[in-house]
Structure formats: C-alpha cells, structure tokens
Write a protein that holds these residues in place. Structure first.
Motif, PDB file in Angstrom:
ATOM      1  N   ILE A   1       0.829  -1.211  -0.107  1.00 38.51           N
ATOM      2  CA  ILE A   1       0.144   0.025  -0.041  1.00 38.51           C
ATOM      3  C   ILE A   1       0.798   1.188   0.028  1.00 38.51           C
ATOM      4  O   ILE A   1       0.731   2.169  -0.882  1.00 38.51           O
ATOM      5  CB  ILE A   1      -0.974  -0.103   1.278  1.00 38.51           C
ATOM      6  N   ARG A   2       1.858   1.305   0.774  1.00 39.93           N
ATOM      7  CA  ARG A   2       2.709   2.381   0.836  1.00 39.93           C
ATOM      8  C   ARG A   2       3.556   2.622  -0.504  1.00 39.93           C
ATOM      9  O   ARG A   2       3.611   4.053  -0.767  1.00 39.93           O
ATOM     10  CB  ARG A   2       3.888   2.245   1.974  1.00 39.93           C
ATOM     11  N   ARG A   3       4.197   1.608  -1.139  1.00 38.70           N
ATOM     12  CA  ARG A   3       4.959   1.905  -2.035  1.00 38.70           C
ATOM     13  C   ARG A   3       3.837   2.292  -3.378  1.00 38.70           C
ATOM     14  O   ARG A   3       4.389   3.113  -3.973  1.00 38.70           O
ATOM     15  CB  ARG A   3       5.773   0.438  -2.585  1.00 38.70           C
TER      16      ARG A   3
ATOM     17  N   GLU B   1      -9.579  -3.087  12.936  1.00 34.95           N
ATOM     18  CA  GLU B   1      -8.905  -2.248  13.463  1.00 34.95           C
ATOM     19  C   GLU B   1      -7.522  -1.915  12.638  1.00 34.95           C
ATOM     20  O   GLU B   1      -7.022  -0.490  12.415  1.00 34.95           O
ATOM     21  CB  GLU B   1      -8.702  -2.326  14.981  1.00 34.95           C
ATOM     22  N   GLN B   2      -6.652  -2.770  12.570  1.00 33.81           N
ATOM     23  CA  GLN B   2      -5.613  -2.682  11.624  1.00 33.81           C
ATOM     24  C   GLN B   2      -5.802  -2.023  10.442  1.00 33.81           C
ATOM     25  O   GLN B   2      -4.948  -1.029   9.810  1.00 33.81           O
ATOM     26  CB  GLN B   2      -4.874  -3.938  11.599  1.00 33.81           C
TER      27      GLN B   2
ATOM     28  N   VAL C   1      -5.167   2.750   6.729  1.00 32.94           N
ATOM     29  CA  VAL C   1      -5.689   3.843   5.963  1.00 32.94           C
ATOM     30  C   VAL C   1      -5.517   5.087   6.372  1.00 32.94           C
ATOM     31  O   VAL C   1      -4.962   6.037   5.771  1.00 32.94           O
ATOM     32  CB  VAL C   1      -7.334   3.563   5.928  1.00 32.94           C
ATOM     33  N   GLN C   2      -5.660   5.201   7.805  1.00 31.85           N
ATOM     34  CA  GLN C   2      -5.341   6.371   8.577  1.00 31.85           C
ATOM     35  C   GLN C   2      -3.830   6.985   8.510  1.00 31.85           C
ATOM     36  O   GLN C   2      -3.545   8.121   8.087  1.00 31.85           O
ATOM     37  CB  GLN C   2      -5.767   6.590   9.937  1.00 31.85           C
ATOM     38  N   SER C   3      -2.952   6.019   8.710  1.00 33.35           N
ATOM     39  CA  SER C   3      -1.568   6.264   8.694  1.00 33.35           C
ATOM     40  C   SER C   3      -0.909   6.585   7.200  1.00 33.35           C
ATOM     41  O   SER C   3       0.082   7.422   7.389  1.00 33.35           O
ATOM     42  CB  SER C   3      -0.702   5.109   9.222  1.00 33.35           C
TER      43      SER C   3
ATOM     44  N   GLY D   1      -2.798   7.908   5.071  1.00 35.70           N
ATOM     45  CA  GLY D   1      -3.424   9.243   4.320  1.00 35.70           C
ATOM     46  C   GLY D   1      -4.149   8.821   3.142  1.00 35.70           C
ATOM     47  O   GLY D   1      -4.149   9.799   2.210  1.00 35.70           O
ATOM     48  N   ILE D   2      -4.834   7.634   2.927  1.00 34.92           N
ATOM     49  CA  ILE D   2      -5.290   7.270   1.617  1.00 34.92           C
ATOM     50  C   ILE D   2      -6.874   7.309   1.979  1.00 34.92           C
ATOM     51  O   ILE D   2      -7.536   6.968   2.796  1.00 34.92           O
ATOM     52  CB  ILE D   2      -4.971   5.810   1.312  1.00 34.92           C
ATOM     53  N   ASP D   3      -7.518   7.754   0.724  1.00 36.86           N
ATOM     54  CA  ASP D   3      -8.998   7.664   0.652  1.00 36.86           C
ATOM     55  C   ASP D   3      -9.439   6.416   0.045  1.00 36.86           C
ATOM     56  O   ASP D   3      -9.821   5.879  -0.996  1.00 36.86           O
ATOM     57  CB  ASP D   3      -9.566   8.699  -0.382  1.00 36.86           C
ATOM     58  N   ALA D   4      -9.639   5.202   1.125  1.00 34.46           N
ATOM     59  CA  ALA D   4      -9.886   3.915   0.553  1.00 34.46           C
ATOM     60  C   ALA D   4     -11.042   3.503   1.539  1.00 34.46           C
ATOM     61  O   ALA D   4     -11.109   3.597   3.019  1.00 34.46           O
ATOM     62  CB  ALA D   4      -8.575   3.219   1.044  1.00 34.46           C
ATOM     63  N   ARG D   5     -12.078   2.659   1.221  1.00 30.74           N
ATOM     64  CA  ARG D   5     -13.022   1.926   2.000  1.00 30.74           C
ATOM     65  C   ARG D   5     -12.457   0.871   2.469  1.00 30.74           C
ATOM     66  O   ARG D   5     -11.712   0.008   1.829  1.00 30.74           O
ATOM     67  CB  ARG D   5     -14.362   1.866   1.132  1.00 30.74           C
ATOM     68  N   VAL D   6     -12.932   0.660   3.741  1.00 31.75           N
ATOM     69  CA  VAL D   6     -12.353  -0.460   4.523  1.00 31.75           C
ATOM     70  C   VAL D   6     -13.565  -1.599   4.444  1.00 31.75           C
ATOM     71  O   VAL D   6     -14.736  -1.273   4.994  1.00 31.75           O
ATOM     72  CB  VAL D   6     -11.973  -0.266   6.095  1.00 31.75           C
ATOM     73  N   TYR D   7     -13.497  -2.688   3.811  1.00 27.75           N
ATOM     74  CA  TYR D   7     -14.351  -3.736   3.661  1.00 27.75           C
ATOM     75  C   TYR D   7     -14.645  -4.675   4.735  1.00 27.75           C
ATOM     76  O   TYR D   7     -13.608  -5.040   5.257  1.00 27.75           O
ATOM     77  CB  TYR D   7     -14.291  -4.103   2.326  1.00 27.75           C
TER      78      TYR D   7
END
Length: 337
Positions: A18-20, A39-40, A45-47, A49-55
């Motif tokens: 995700i980071r790369r 929670e992870q 997503v928060q750390s 800073g991405i605009d992604a939905r958590v399914y």
C-alpha cells in the motif's frame, strides 16, 4: 487511466505494498482494503492518508464495483479462495506466495483461469524483477558463457523466527525454485534433499537447518541449493552458473568497500526486504502497467503450480532419502512457452 486497487491483508507485507503504490509508483491508487483485524485495516488507511474504503471481507472487496484489480497479501491458507473469487469476478489479481497451500489448490486456480479464458493471475515471485538476476539472465540468454551445465546457489538468512517443520523447503526456497526455472528457461525432473548436521540455532527438536537441495532439469542441468536460514551473519543470496565457456555469478548488492581498523571489508545485508526492495518496486510498477493495458506478463498461476509441485517433491525427498521424480504435466497452451 488510474488502476483502482483493492488490497486484502494489511499486515506487514500488505502495508508495504500500500505504501509503495501510494508514495513511490504511478498509475495505481488504493481504493479499498480489508483485513481480519478491522482495526488494523482502518489504522493503515489513516496512517497512509489514503481515501480507501475498509470492507468487512475479502469477497466483499473483490466484488466491489469500484475495484479494478486485487492484491492478495493475507494469510496463506486464504489465498486460494480469494484468487478463485477474483477470477470469477473477471478481475486481475496479484497474489503473494503461496498461490495456494497445496499443489491441488494451485491446479484448481490454473483450471479456473483457463476456463475463464483470460490471463488474470500473477504470483509474487519478486526475484525475477531484481536487477542482479536480470543481469545474470541476460548473460545466459545471450550465450556469453555457452550452455549452462551446473548451478551452485545459496539462500542464507540470519534467523527464521516462527519457522518449523519443513518451512525452509516450502516457504523460503520457493523463490529459488521459481527464479532458477526462469533463469534457465527449463523445468525440473527430479529432486534430492541432503540433511547435514543440524545447527544449534534451529533450536526446536526435529527442526532441520541447513538443507542441501539437488535439482535436475529436463536439459540435464544440475542445481545445488544450500538453504541455511539461521546462518546468523546476514542475508546472503548466491547463484553461480558454470557454463561451457565460463562462469557467471549473481552480482552482490552494492556496498562501500572499507579499509578501516586494520580490516578490508564489505557490509552484508541482514534484512531480506533491504535486499529486494528495488525488485518489489519494479514488480508492482510493471504489474500496474501491464494490468492497465489488459495484459499479464509476470509469474503466472502455472508458475505457482510448478513451484508447489517442486516443493512437495523436495519434502518427499527429504524423508525418503531418495531422488524423487518431479512429474510435471505438459504446460497448457494457454500459458505459452
């Protein structure tokens, strides 16, 4: 076109991907994530800073209409289910190894992909993207040293926390099984495993380290792999090819040559991520580019299946003490040469 990517599994590997993709690469955007630890997943997503939905589940993510392609980086036993679901959804899927935890599971994926009529699956054998291996491949392809006769290889790691049983043969050495087939453009016909004196660092009763794996190919090339995953001194990957007209060796990672305190030395890496960090970057950039073109040109589901069969033969050879055949079916025309 920006490829909209969903990631299943936000542990260490998934988070790195995700980071790369978010920070270092172009053409792809993470739009969805999921993990058994919700929670992870929210934390990543928060750390990042991405605009992604958590399914809630991997299947929900795969079937989400705004997800173009999938990365499977979850626990190994879940891979088969998610890859099959991605094929059923008609979506390209990058699966970290293993493709499935059994050869039978890998074959089910191969059959499903062929039935779908479209190349969708890539397996995370990143060594094919390492500059050192690509340089060695070019030497062999160009015939600089003539036909390859023997290979002497080593896979050494300072420690292997969590390893037990036959994981050295079925987890770490799978990268050798894949990249050596790719280097030689050849398949294996037999495996033998020699069990040397065990090292003290293995620690667990019945856990063997090191192993020596002997593979023979269809072209009668002889391969020796030393697997030593508790070597203590560093992470050290070696490959030396003896050809008809010379010897070619895998280039060492670049390091500063020091003459200091009456010693001449080169540093040795200790972390596999540092050794192959550039390979991961190239691997995912090429996957994004190919997927956006509607193509798949990396390690295939068939490659994942062959590696699983090879690992099974190595485990069998370890306990039988015999040379065990590796009986590969003919490669389906679907997968080309």
């Amino acid at each position: 076109m920006t490829l909209k990517i969903g990631v299943i599994g936000t542990g260490a590997i998934g988070k790195d991907h995700i980071r790369r993709i978010t920070r270092n690469l172009t053409g792809g955007r993470i739009v969805a994530v999921t993990d058994v630890n919700a929670e992870q997943a929210h934390g990543v997503v928060q750390s990042e800073g991405i605009d992604a939905r958590v399914y809630d589940t991997g299947l929900d993510l795969i079937n989400a209409p705004d997800v173009d392609a999938i990365i499977v980086a979850s626990w190994g036993p879940t891979h088969e289910e998610f890859v099959l679901a991605a094929i059923a959804a008609g979506k390209p899927v990058f699966c970290e190894k293993p493709l499935a935890v059994t050869a039978e599971g890998c074959r089910r994926i191969v059959d499903a992909e062929i039935a779908a009529g479209r190349s969708l699956v890539q397996v995370g054998f990143m060594r094919r993207y390492d500059q050192s291996y690509r340089q060695l491949k070019k030497v062999l392809t160009d015939g600089v040293i003539g036909a390859a006769l023997t290979l002497n290889c080593a896979h050494r790691a300072p420690e292997a926390p969590g390893f037990s049983g036959d994981m050295a043969l079925t987890d770490s050495c799978v990268h050798e099984y894949d990249v050596l087939r790719w280097l030689l453009d050849d398949d294996y016909v037999s495996a033998q495993v020699i069990v040397p004196r065990p090292c003290q660092q293995a620690g667990v009763e019945g856990y063997q380290d090191p192993h020596v794996i002997l593979l023979r190919t269809r072209q009668s090339i002889h391969i020796s792999i030393e697997s030593f995953v508790n070597c203590q001194y560093g992470y050290d990957i070696q490959c030396h090819v003896t050809g008809e007209k010379g010897i070619a060796s895998l280039p060492e990672p670049a390091s500063v040559h020091l003459r200091h305190q009456a010693k001449s030395s080169h540093a040795i890496l200790v972390d596999w991520k540092d050794r192959f960090i550039d390979a991961f970057e190239v691997e995912f950039q090429e996957w994004i580019n190919a997927t956006a073109r509607g193509e798949m040109d990396g390690p295939s589901a068939w490659d994942g299946y062959v590696v699983a069969l090879t690992a099974d033969a190595c485990v069998k050879a370890k306990y039988s003490g015999q040379i065990e055949p590796i009986s590969l079916p003919e490669r389906p025309a679907f997968y080309g040469r």
